[in-house]
Design a protein around this motif. Sequence first.
Motif, PDB file in Angstrom:
ATOM      1  N   THR A  80      42.319  39.232  49.220  1.00 24.10           N
ATOM      2  CA  THR A  80      41.371  38.065  49.119  1.00 24.10           C
ATOM      3  C   THR A  80      40.206  38.159  49.855  1.00 24.10           C
ATOM      4  OG1 THR A  80      42.038  36.793  50.870  1.00 24.10           O
ATOM      5  CG2 THR A  80      42.842  36.190  48.442  1.00 24.10           C
ATOM      6  N   GLN A  81      40.348  38.999  51.012  1.00 25.66           N
ATOM      7  CA  GLN A  81      39.164  39.237  52.029  1.00 25.66           C
ATOM      8  C   GLN A  81      38.599  40.787  51.824  1.00 25.66           C
ATOM      9  OE1 GLN A  81      37.847  36.596  53.214  1.00 25.66           O
ATOM     10  NE2 GLN A  81      39.576  35.603  52.355  1.00 25.66           N
ATOM     11  N   PRO A 131      42.610  29.016  32.724  1.00 20.87           N
ATOM     12  CA  PRO A 131      42.369  28.711  31.295  1.00 20.87           C
ATOM     13  C   PRO A 131      40.662  29.225  30.823  1.00 20.87           C
ATOM     14  CG  PRO A 131      42.830  26.706  32.002  1.00 20.87           C
ATOM     15  CD  PRO A 131      42.709  27.788  33.341  1.00 20.87           C
ATOM     16  N   LEU A 132      40.014  29.487  31.813  1.00 18.40           N
ATOM     17  CA  LEU A 132      38.565  30.094  31.687  1.00 18.40           C
ATOM     18  C   LEU A 132      38.815  31.732  31.995  1.00 18.40           C
ATOM     19  CD1 LEU A 132      35.600  29.340  31.299  1.00 18.40           C
ATOM     20  CD2 LEU A 132      35.352  29.260  33.753  1.00 18.40           C
ATOM     21  N   VAL A 133      39.599  32.140  32.942  1.00 14.22           N
ATOM     22  CA  VAL A 133      39.593  33.406  33.315  1.00 14.22           C
ATOM     23  C   VAL A 133      41.153  33.822  33.498  1.00 14.22           C
ATOM     24  CG1 VAL A 133      38.872  35.078  34.944  1.00 14.22           C
ATOM     25  CG2 VAL A 133      37.242  33.518  34.503  1.00 14.22           C
ATOM     26  N   PRO A 134      41.659  34.176  32.552  1.00 12.12           N
ATOM     27  CA  PRO A 134      43.238  34.455  32.654  1.00 12.12           C
ATOM     28  C   PRO A 134      43.605  35.382  33.793  1.00 12.12           C
ATOM     29  CG  PRO A 134      42.479  34.600  30.604  1.00 12.12           C
ATOM     30  CD  PRO A 134      41.267  34.427  31.084  1.00 12.12           C
ATOM     31  N   GLU A 135      42.644  36.442  34.092  1.00 16.89           N
ATOM     32  CA  GLU A 135      42.791  37.412  35.073  1.00 16.89           C
ATOM     33  C   GLU A 135      42.954  36.749  36.598  1.00 16.89           C
ATOM     34  OE1 GLU A 135      40.297  37.210  33.013  1.00 16.89           O
ATOM     35  OE2 GLU A 135      40.148  39.451  32.137  1.00 16.89           O
ATOM     36  N   MET A 136      42.556  35.505  36.625  1.00 19.17           N
ATOM     37  CA  MET A 136      42.659  34.649  37.943  1.00 19.17           C
ATOM     38  C   MET A 136      44.034  34.584  38.339  1.00 19.17           C
ATOM     39  SD  MET A 136      39.855  34.340  39.738  1.00 19.17           S
ATOM     40  CE  MET A 136      39.788  32.665  40.440  1.00 19.17           C
ATOM     41  N   ALA A 137      45.100  34.613  37.398  1.00 19.14           N
ATOM     42  CA  ALA A 137      46.349  34.561  37.608  1.00 19.14           C
ATOM     43  C   ALA A 137      47.109  35.768  38.341  1.00 19.14           C
ATOM     44  CB  ALA A 137      47.182  34.461  36.285  1.00 19.14           C
ATOM     45  N   VAL A 138      46.057  36.584  38.721  1.00 11.85           N
ATOM     46  CA  VAL A 138      46.759  37.848  39.384  1.00 11.85           C
ATOM     47  C   VAL A 138      47.154  37.372  41.025  1.00 11.85           C
ATOM     48  CG1 VAL A 138      44.528  38.653  40.380  1.00 11.85           C
ATOM     49  CG2 VAL A 138      46.448  40.265  40.036  1.00 11.85           C
ATOM     50  N   PHE A 139      46.322  36.604  41.665  1.00  6.31           N
ATOM     51  CA  PHE A 139      46.661  36.002  43.087  1.00  6.31           C
ATOM     52  C   PHE A 139      48.203  35.271  43.108  1.00  6.31           C
ATOM     53  CE2 PHE A 139      42.204  35.727  42.418  1.00  6.31           C
ATOM     54  CZ  PHE A 139      41.763  36.566  43.975  1.00  6.31           C
ATOM     55  N   SER A 140      48.551  34.645  41.964  1.00  6.74           N
ATOM     56  CA  SER A 140      49.549  33.782  41.876  1.00  6.74           C
ATOM     57  C   SER A 140      50.939  34.240  41.255  1.00  6.74           C
ATOM     58  CB  SER A 140      49.359  32.595  41.234  1.00  6.74           C
ATOM     59  OG  SER A 140      47.923  31.998  41.848  1.00  6.74           O
ATOM     60  N   LEU A 141      50.849  35.584  40.886  1.00  2.20           N
ATOM     61  CA  LEU A 141      52.070  36.202  40.358  1.00  2.20           C
ATOM     62  C   LEU A 141      53.130  36.063  41.124  1.00  2.20           C
ATOM     63  CD1 LEU A 141      50.631  39.580  38.841  1.00  2.20           C
ATOM     64  CD2 LEU A 141      51.348  37.739  37.553  1.00  2.20           C
ATOM     65  N   PRO A 142      54.283  35.849  40.688  1.00  5.60           N
ATOM     66  CA  PRO A 142      55.580  35.464  41.478  1.00  5.60           C
ATOM     67  C   PRO A 142      55.758  36.382  42.519  1.00  5.60           C
ATOM     68  CG  PRO A 142      56.101  35.202  39.088  1.00  5.60           C
ATOM     69  CD  PRO A 142      54.726  35.244  39.059  1.00  5.60           C
ATOM     70  N   TYR A 143      55.896  36.206  43.795  1.00  2.21           N
ATOM     71  CA  TYR A 143      56.482  37.141  44.851  1.00  2.21           C
ATOM     72  C   TYR A 143      55.475  38.355  44.872  1.00  2.21           C
ATOM     73  CZ  TYR A 143      59.968  33.880  45.517  1.00  2.21           C
ATOM     74  OH  TYR A 143      60.997  32.692  45.570  1.00  2.21           O
ATOM     75  N   LEU A 203      36.946  42.323  41.963  1.00  9.57           N
ATOM     76  CA  LEU A 203      36.929  42.351  40.590  1.00  9.57           C
ATOM     77  C   LEU A 203      37.071  41.254  39.772  1.00  9.57           C
ATOM     78  CD1 LEU A 203      39.949  45.014  40.595  1.00  9.57           C
ATOM     79  CD2 LEU A 203      37.509  45.546  40.107  1.00  9.57           C
ATOM     80  N   LEU A 204      37.520  39.931  40.439  1.00  8.93           N
ATOM     81  CA  LEU A 204      37.552  38.716  39.881  1.00  8.93           C
ATOM     82  C   LEU A 204      36.046  38.210  40.065  1.00  8.93           C
ATOM     83  CD1 LEU A 204      40.163  38.038  38.841  1.00  8.93           C
ATOM     84  CD2 LEU A 204      40.718  39.332  40.811  1.00  8.93           C
ATOM     85  N   GLU A 205      35.429  38.413  41.308  1.00  9.64           N
ATOM     86  CA  GLU A 205      34.161  37.801  41.353  1.00  9.64           C
ATOM     87  C   GLU A 205      33.196  38.234  40.289  1.00  9.64           C
ATOM     88  OE1 GLU A 205      32.718  38.916  45.355  1.00  9.64           O
ATOM     89  OE2 GLU A 205      34.693  37.894  46.264  1.00  9.64           O
ATOM     90  N   ASP A 206      33.525  39.643  39.571  1.00  7.67           N
ATOM     91  CA  ASP A 206      32.392  40.070  38.608  1.00  7.67           C
ATOM     92  C   ASP A 206      32.965  39.184  37.640  1.00  7.67           C
ATOM     93  OD1 ASP A 206      31.561  41.959  40.398  1.00  7.67           O
ATOM     94  OD2 ASP A 206      32.638  43.801  39.936  1.00  7.67           O
ATOM     95  N   ILE A 207      34.049  39.080  37.112  1.00  2.47           N
ATOM     96  CA  ILE A 207      34.351  38.295  35.912  1.00  2.47           C
ATOM     97  C   ILE A 207      33.812  36.994  35.719  1.00  2.47           C
ATOM     98  CG2 ILE A 207      36.265  37.516  34.326  1.00  2.47           C
ATOM     99  CD1 ILE A 207      37.908  40.040  35.576  1.00  2.47           C
ATOM    100  N   LEU A 208      33.937  36.293  37.154  1.00  7.49           N
ATOM    101  CA  LEU A 208      33.515  35.123  37.210  1.00  7.49           C
ATOM    102  C   LEU A 208      31.925  34.877  37.089  1.00  7.49           C
ATOM    103  CD1 LEU A 208      36.093  33.296  40.157  1.00  7.49           C
ATOM    104  CD2 LEU A 208      35.692  32.588  37.831  1.00  7.49           C
ATOM    105  N   ARG A 209      31.085  35.960  37.763  1.00  9.05           N
ATOM    106  CA  ARG A 209      29.693  35.833  37.581  1.00  9.05           C
ATOM    107  C   ARG A 209      29.396  35.898  36.088  1.00  9.05           C
ATOM    108  NH1 ARG A 209      29.064  40.196  40.494  1.00  9.05           N
ATOM    109  NH2 ARG A 209      29.069  39.059  42.531  1.00  9.05           N
ATOM    110  N   ASP A 210      30.137  36.435  35.320  1.00  6.38           N
ATOM    111  CA  ASP A 210      29.942  36.658  33.833  1.00  6.38           C
ATOM    112  C   ASP A 210      30.240  35.494  33.215  1.00  6.38           C
ATOM    113  OD1 ASP A 210      29.184  39.048  33.866  1.00  6.38           O
ATOM    114  OD2 ASP A 210      31.196  39.944  33.214  1.00  6.38           O
ATOM    115  N   LYS A 211      30.883  34.614  33.755  1.00  4.31           N
ATOM    116  CA  LYS A 211      31.066  33.271  33.247  1.00  4.31           C
ATOM    117  C   LYS A 211      30.267  32.061  33.950  1.00  4.31           C
ATOM    118  CE  LYS A 211      34.938  34.392  30.843  1.00  4.31           C
ATOM    119  NZ  LYS A 211      34.887  33.982  29.344  1.00  4.31           N
TER     120      LYS A 211
END
Length: 333
Positions: A123-124, A99-111, A130-138
């Motif tokens: 993840t490692q 809800p805060l960062v829609p881009e976080m859905a990338v990990f969970s895209l089906p299959y 790329l996600l860490e940069d967006i979360l930092r802005d939040k």
Amino acid sequence: MSMSRFGTAGLAGVLAASVAVGAAGADTLRLSHNTGDTTTWHKGAEKFGELLADKTGGDYDVRVFPNAQLSGGDQMRQAEMVGRGALDVVVTSAINVTPLVPEMAVFSLPYLYSNYDEVDATTQGEPAELLEDILRDKGIEVLAWGENGFREVTNNVRPITSPEDMQGLNMRVAGPMYIDVMNALGANPQQMQWGETLTALQQGVVDGQENPIGAVIIPQQVYEVQDYLTTWHYSYDPIFLGVSEELWSGLDAETQEQMRAAAEEAMAYQREITREGTAEGVGFLREQGMEIYEPSDEELNAFREATQPAFDEWAEKVGPEIVDSFQQAIENA
Ligand code: X2X
């Protein structure tokens, strides 16, 4: 730990203070997560506290609050609260942050992923940055990634062996993307807090749910209220440990380094125990009386095809730059 320990006034005080001064003069960080105190999330959070106290020579310690109790039971609100400095630390899974960062859905895209090597390559690796940069802005500094895991479907109506079996089932889901996935399968999805789900399953308010075996299904005894489980591996969900930028930016470089090292070690431990629990999990669940169905590759493909519309829709929301970076790392894994 129960809220009653603080009393009503005490809890309000804890919520108001950014960093409370705990025992022996240590700064006590409040860490929120949204599963029960038996899960690997909780164990990882406790481990972070131990390691942080150790590495900072007792200058910092951590108080862990399970069940999203600091956000009134709302698992989606924790990240937003850390972002504005109302909470110090969060351990939560990617889907809860969409809800805060829609881009976080990338990990969970089906299959998206087929195995742990592919997971770890993202993840490692660089894609997660790329996600860490967006979360930092939040307002959230991600210190390390751990594991909720591959999410498996359970229900009380019938064994799920093909997409058709999902039709008409009332399914509890955690977040928005899973609503679209369940709709693509012809199920009736309902968004619900995890904290309310076991009761809802027990009372038949919903027929089923989906969660990872090692991190959640076993430690939270989902097998007590569900009869059937299918290892369809349809969506991977990482967790992360993040601190508020407000807190982070006020720390000196040495403390930042100690805190990051504590988080990385704690999440590596959390990932390890989660994978161990998952590997032994199917056998354990059978012993508990669950009927387990393990689809063949061909059967998995049928689920993959059926959920493709939700993949496409959410890949567009995430954006091609991030999706491509993930897919590339997965190909090279
Ligand atoms: O709510 C869930 O299903 C859980 C515990 O897996 C998450 O936090 C996404």
